[in-house]
Design a protein around this motif. Structure first.
Motif, PDB file in Angstrom:
ATOM      1  N   TYR A  65      55.476  14.036 -37.231  1.00 63.90           N
ATOM      2  CA  TYR A  65      54.614  13.904 -36.130  1.00 63.90           C
ATOM      3  C   TYR A  65      55.196  14.109 -34.892  1.00 63.90           C
ATOM      4  O   TYR A  65      54.848  14.968 -33.961  1.00 63.90           O
ATOM      5  CB  TYR A  65      53.641  12.745 -36.142  1.00 63.90           C
ATOM      6  CG  TYR A  65      52.965  12.362 -34.816  1.00 63.90           C
ATOM      7  CD1 TYR A  65      51.728  13.227 -34.751  1.00 63.90           C
ATOM      8  CD2 TYR A  65      53.134  11.434 -34.034  1.00 63.90           C
ATOM      9  CE1 TYR A  65      51.207  13.212 -33.474  1.00 63.90           C
ATOM     10  CE2 TYR A  65      52.594  11.265 -32.902  1.00 63.90           C
ATOM     11  CZ  TYR A  65      51.420  12.027 -32.567  1.00 63.90           C
ATOM     12  OH  TYR A  65      50.604  12.040 -31.320  1.00 63.90           O
ATOM     13  N   ASP A  96      48.497   4.904 -38.004  1.00 64.84           N
ATOM     14  CA  ASP A  96      47.550   5.305 -36.914  1.00 64.84           C
ATOM     15  C   ASP A  96      46.381   6.073 -37.380  1.00 64.84           C
ATOM     16  O   ASP A  96      46.278   7.073 -37.764  1.00 64.84           O
ATOM     17  CB  ASP A  96      48.291   6.036 -35.800  1.00 64.84           C
ATOM     18  CG  ASP A  96      47.357   6.412 -34.628  1.00 64.84           C
ATOM     19  OD1 ASP A  96      45.906   6.361 -34.679  1.00 64.84           O
ATOM     20  OD2 ASP A  96      48.024   6.481 -33.303  1.00 64.84           O
ATOM     21  N   LYS A  97      45.228   5.039 -37.509  1.00 68.30           N
ATOM     22  CA  LYS A  97      43.962   5.603 -38.150  1.00 68.30           C
ATOM     23  C   LYS A  97      43.342   7.008 -37.541  1.00 68.30           C
ATOM     24  O   LYS A  97      42.898   7.965 -37.974  1.00 68.30           O
ATOM     25  CB  LYS A  97      42.996   4.515 -38.304  1.00 68.30           C
ATOM     26  CG  LYS A  97      41.865   5.009 -39.065  1.00 68.30           C
ATOM     27  CD  LYS A  97      40.682   3.811 -39.075  1.00 68.30           C
ATOM     28  CE  LYS A  97      39.319   4.293 -39.770  1.00 68.30           C
ATOM     29  NZ  LYS A  97      38.752   3.082 -39.881  1.00 68.30           N
ATOM     30  N   GLN A  98      43.630   6.858 -36.014  1.00 68.88           N
ATOM     31  CA  GLN A  98      42.947   7.815 -35.439  1.00 68.88           C
ATOM     32  C   GLN A  98      43.722   9.088 -35.584  1.00 68.88           C
ATOM     33  O   GLN A  98      43.216  10.304 -35.611  1.00 68.88           O
ATOM     34  CB  GLN A  98      43.138   7.505 -33.654  1.00 68.88           C
ATOM     35  CG  GLN A  98      42.086   8.609 -32.875  1.00 68.88           C
ATOM     36  CD  GLN A  98      40.796   8.387 -33.277  1.00 68.88           C
ATOM     37  OE1 GLN A  98      40.131   7.509 -33.672  1.00 68.88           O
ATOM     38  NE2 GLN A  98      40.336   9.806 -32.907  1.00 68.88           N
ATOM     39  N   LEU A  99      45.158   8.971 -35.545  1.00 68.80           N
ATOM     40  CA  LEU A  99      45.849  10.134 -35.777  1.00 68.80           C
ATOM     41  C   LEU A  99      45.813  10.946 -36.995  1.00 68.80           C
ATOM     42  O   LEU A  99      45.894  11.888 -37.315  1.00 68.80           O
ATOM     43  CB  LEU A  99      47.449   9.717 -35.766  1.00 68.80           C
ATOM     44  CG  LEU A  99      48.535  10.896 -35.808  1.00 68.80           C
ATOM     45  CD1 LEU A  99      48.221  11.825 -34.904  1.00 68.80           C
ATOM     46  CD2 LEU A  99      50.063  10.051 -35.843  1.00 68.80           C
ATOM     47  N   ASP A 100      45.618   9.830 -38.106  1.00 69.33           N
ATOM     48  CA  ASP A 100      45.397  10.347 -39.324  1.00 69.33           C
ATOM     49  C   ASP A 100      44.087  11.245 -39.689  1.00 69.33           C
ATOM     50  O   ASP A 100      44.114  12.287 -40.057  1.00 69.33           O
ATOM     51  CB  ASP A 100      45.223   9.088 -40.453  1.00 69.33           C
ATOM     52  CG  ASP A 100      44.969   9.284 -41.917  1.00 69.33           C
ATOM     53  OD1 ASP A 100      44.768  10.679 -42.057  1.00 69.33           O
ATOM     54  OD2 ASP A 100      44.987   8.652 -42.506  1.00 69.33           O
ATOM     55  N   LEU A 101      42.964  10.621 -38.899  1.00 64.22           N
ATOM     56  CA  LEU A 101      41.767  11.746 -38.774  1.00 64.22           C
ATOM     57  C   LEU A 101      41.881  13.073 -37.978  1.00 64.22           C
ATOM     58  O   LEU A 101      41.658  13.960 -38.596  1.00 64.22           O
ATOM     59  CB  LEU A 101      40.699  10.805 -38.265  1.00 64.22           C
ATOM     60  CG  LEU A 101      40.135   9.555 -38.997  1.00 64.22           C
ATOM     61  CD1 LEU A 101      39.063   8.647 -38.087  1.00 64.22           C
ATOM     62  CD2 LEU A 101      39.564   9.818 -40.495  1.00 64.22           C
ATOM     63  N   GLN A 102      42.656  12.692 -37.015  1.00 66.77           N
ATOM     64  CA  GLN A 102      42.844  13.751 -36.216  1.00 66.77           C
ATOM     65  C   GLN A 102      43.702  15.219 -37.127  1.00 66.77           C
ATOM     66  O   GLN A 102      43.363  16.389 -37.003  1.00 66.77           O
ATOM     67  CB  GLN A 102      43.710  13.645 -35.030  1.00 66.77           C
ATOM     68  CG  GLN A 102      43.545  14.737 -33.707  1.00 66.77           C
ATOM     69  CD  GLN A 102      43.987  14.263 -32.257  1.00 66.77           C
ATOM     70  OE1 GLN A 102      44.858  13.179 -32.358  1.00 66.77           O
ATOM     71  NE2 GLN A 102      44.094  15.152 -31.506  1.00 66.77           N
ATOM     72  N   GLU A 105      41.579  16.537 -39.569  1.00 65.77           N
ATOM     73  CA  GLU A 105      40.625  17.442 -38.863  1.00 65.77           C
ATOM     74  C   GLU A 105      41.248  18.859 -38.665  1.00 65.77           C
ATOM     75  O   GLU A 105      40.644  19.763 -38.613  1.00 65.77           O
ATOM     76  CB  GLU A 105      40.048  16.847 -37.666  1.00 65.77           C
ATOM     77  CG  GLU A 105      39.137  17.840 -36.942  1.00 65.77           C
ATOM     78  CD  GLU A 105      38.450  17.113 -35.466  1.00 65.77           C
ATOM     79  OE1 GLU A 105      38.100  17.612 -34.793  1.00 65.77           O
ATOM     80  OE2 GLU A 105      38.896  15.798 -35.453  1.00 65.77           O
TER      81      GLU A 105
END
Length: 658
Positions: A65, A96-102, A105
């Motif tokens: 990352y 990082d949940k938000q980073l995972d989703l991003q 995506e």
């Protein structure tokens, strides 16, 4: 150590990682997966990573990352935008949940936290990524195959157009010369030209049929079919060819045969013509015998055909290849005439699709016997009789009334010789003709007609023209308010083209090369016969014969009584199937009065079936409400009338037949 990947999987893995320690740890994890034979490539920045990914060499990419001043998300997005199919697994130091989703995506195959990375978790991620890679490759191969098939279809359509257009002139003008007295001395040579032109057309049709078969696009349309009519047509057509070659052609029914069978009549004709014509072509003396019989097999009856010739025969060792596409047996298919080697392969495929099978027995210099069967449908309650073609010809007679029509036809084609040919044929019916060499001229001529308060009775419109083509011209002409029929002329007949053209305002399609018989059959559907004088109309014409298709018995009887009072013979049908059976027996009625609310078939679907199998008929739609859209979309529908039908309405319908 547990072996997590079985069997050994070989993979080229790209690691995009700027920290050497993390590279060593990742390398160690990969080495621990003993069932993974890994070829690891390491780069330290996103630019090198994107360049490597673009090469398309790697099965999986492991992407850190944090890459210096930038993040792996930018590389992930660039790879997605570049349509790179290599699955990418994102690696990060902190959850990082938000980073995972991003990351997901943006197209990441997985998201792994380095501190939580175990052998099992790593194995599952790579296994999933490799499966995704394999799935993506299969998808891309499938898309490429579909694209190749579309390209092949476009090529065949183009080839069909380029060959059919000159064949139209060759066949049409040869027939004109044979019918005229201007080339009496050259008739043997003209017959040779005509025969070879038809042979070229047959080869073209075989190639297109095989293409449809291999693409699984060949559709059969079984309908009630008169076996007598099929056999009589074939016998009449091929007997002349046999006699010209000094041969006899005999057709025998070994058992009584069903009057009606349920098959695709067009395809059954194709198979029989191919087998009998082959027998004629490769027989130098003697004759060809066609035997037919019905045979019980398990729980159904099958219809059998046997074509026997006294020809050159086929070598025993080559019999197994006789039904393979593009296979020609030396001395068998090349002795007299060559060929593409497709006819028997196509026949075998058609027979299989008609529920039957084909077999051949042959001996060199003694002849061949082709035996095949088809499923005739349920014939348990069908009337049966023996078939004698010579007697049938005597009974049916060979008189053909001269076609006499009225109206003005606009012929639109950019090729002058085809315009002249169609003009000659149309003029011979008594109809008047006007010509246009492109879509622009056709539009202007329609406008000028409208300015004078008149209109063309019919437009024959070629689809492929420079300037404005037939599709665009028809769209404009319809917008001008032209309500009369427009028939498309095209050499590129593709699946669904009739429906596509109907949406543009065409009523019908004629495939090039257009024969005189096809053209006259279509003209009979759209143009009217000139009114006869009272002295000739009363007694010299045979009585009209109407088919009334109506499931309401009282309504049907009333129409029958009213029509009989007008001097019309009437046959009644209560369903779509009964209608198709009667058409199979009679082929032609002067008019078909068709109720739209039948119990076994939608009225418009029945119109389509009639148009496909018996297009020489004219249909009057009878309905409880207006069906004008149907009138404009079908070639054989003359008008629609609303129930209840009065004697005056029926009298007007009868008057259009006189």
């Amino acid at each position: 150590m547990t072996e997590l990947l079985k069997p050994i999987v070989r993979a080229n893995i790209l690691l995009v990682e700027d920290d050497e320690d993390d590279y060593i740890i990742t390398r160690s994890h990969l080495d621990d997966l003993v069932s993974l034979d890994c070829q690891l490539t390491w780069v330290t920045n996103s630019a090198d990573g994107l360049r490597k990914l673009t090469e398309g060499y790697f099965d999986v990419c492991l992407l850190d990352y944090q890459l210096g001043a930038e993040t792996g998300l930018s590389l992930l997005k660039q790879a997605f935008d570049a349509d790179i199919s290599t699955p990418i697994i994102m690696l990060t130091g902190q959850p990082d949940k938000q980073l995972d989703l991003q990351a997901l995506e943006y197209g990441a195959a997985d998201f792994l936290v380095k501190s939580e990375l175990t052998e099992a978790r790593f194995a599952r991620a790579i296994r999933y990524a490799l499966s995704r890679r394999e799935f993506e490759l299969e998808r891309m191969n499938r898309m490429q195959l579909e694209a190749d098939n579309r390209s092949k279809d476009r090529f065949l359509a183009h080839l069909s157009h380029e060959l059919r257009t000159p064949l139209s002139s060759i066949l049409g003008y040869t027939e004109l010369l044979l019918e005229s007295d201007t080339a009496k001395d050259a008739r043997p040579e003209l017959n040779i030209i005509l025969s070879n032109g038809k042979h070229l057309l047959s080869l073209l049709n075989d190639v297109l049929d095989l293409s449809k078969i291999t693409a699984n696009k060949l559709e059969l349309r079984p309908e009630p079919t008169s076996l007598r009519h099929v056999l009589l047509d074939i016998y009449t057509l091929l007997k002349v060819t046999a006699v010209d070659n000094g041969l006899t052609l005999t057709v025998n029914s070994l058992t009584t045969l069903p009057v009606l069978i349920t098959v695709d009549g067009t395809r059954l004709r194709q198979v029989l013509i191919n087998l009998i014509y082959n027998a004629i072509k490769f027989t130098e003396s003697g004759g060809i015998t066609v035997d037919l019989w019905v045979q019980q097999e398990s729980n159904r009856e099958m219809l059998y055909f046997r074509v026997t010739d006294t020809g050159v025969g086929i070598p025993t060792g080559q019999l197994k290849d006789i039904f393979a596409p593009f296979m020609q047996v030396e001395d068998y298919l090349t002795r007299k005439k060559g060929g593409a080697g497709l006819g028997l392969a196509i026949s075998a495929e058609l027979i299989q699709r008609m529920g039957g099978s084909i077999d051949v027995v042959s001996e060199e210099q003694k002849g061949s016997v082709f035996t095949f069967c088809v499923d005739p449908g349920d014939i348990s309650d069908t009337q049966r009789c023996y078939f004698n073609p010579e007697q049938q010809l005597i009974d049916s007679g060979s008189r053909q009334d001269k076609l006499t029509l009225a109206g003005e036809v606009l012929i639109v084609d950019d090729l002058e010789d085809l315009r002249k040919l169609a003009s000659y044929w149309v003029s011979a019916t008594g109809a008047s003709v006007d010509l246009a060499e492109n879509g622009s001229e056709a539009i202007e001529k329609v406008k000028r007609k409208q300015e004078t308060g008149s209109s063309y009775s019919l437009i024959l419109m070629d689809l492929h023209m420079p300037d404005i083509d037939g599709r665009e011209a028809t769209t404009v002409i319809r917008k001008l308010g032209y309500q009369y029929p427009i028939v498309a002329l095209t050499a590129a007949m593709a699946k669904g083209i009739k429906q596509q053209l109907a949406g543009l305002g065409f009523n019908d399609v004629l495939s090039k090369p257009v024969t005189k018989h096809q053209l006259y059959r279509m003209l009979r559907s759209y143009l009217t016969s000139p009114a006869l004088s009272a002295s000739t109309a009363v007694s010299e014409d045979k009585p009209l014969h109407f088919l009334v298709v109506e499931d309401d018995a009282e309504a049907a009887q009333l129409m029958q009584i009213l029509l009989q009072n007008l001097g019309v013979n009437v046959t009644l049908a209560q369903s779509a199937e009964e209608c198709m059976q009667l058409l199979a027996l009679h082929h032609h009625f002067d008019r078909i009065l068709l109720d739209m609310g039948l119990p076994d078939c939608n009225g418009l679907q029945l119109v389509e079936r009639i148009e496909h199998s018996y297009p020489e008929n004219v249909v009057i739609i009878v309905s409880g409400h207006d069906y004008e859209p149907a009138v404009s979309s079908s070639a054989i529908v003359q008008q629609s009338v609303v129930k209840p039908l009065s004697k005056q309405t029926l009298s007007q319908i009868v008057a259009t037949c006189r």
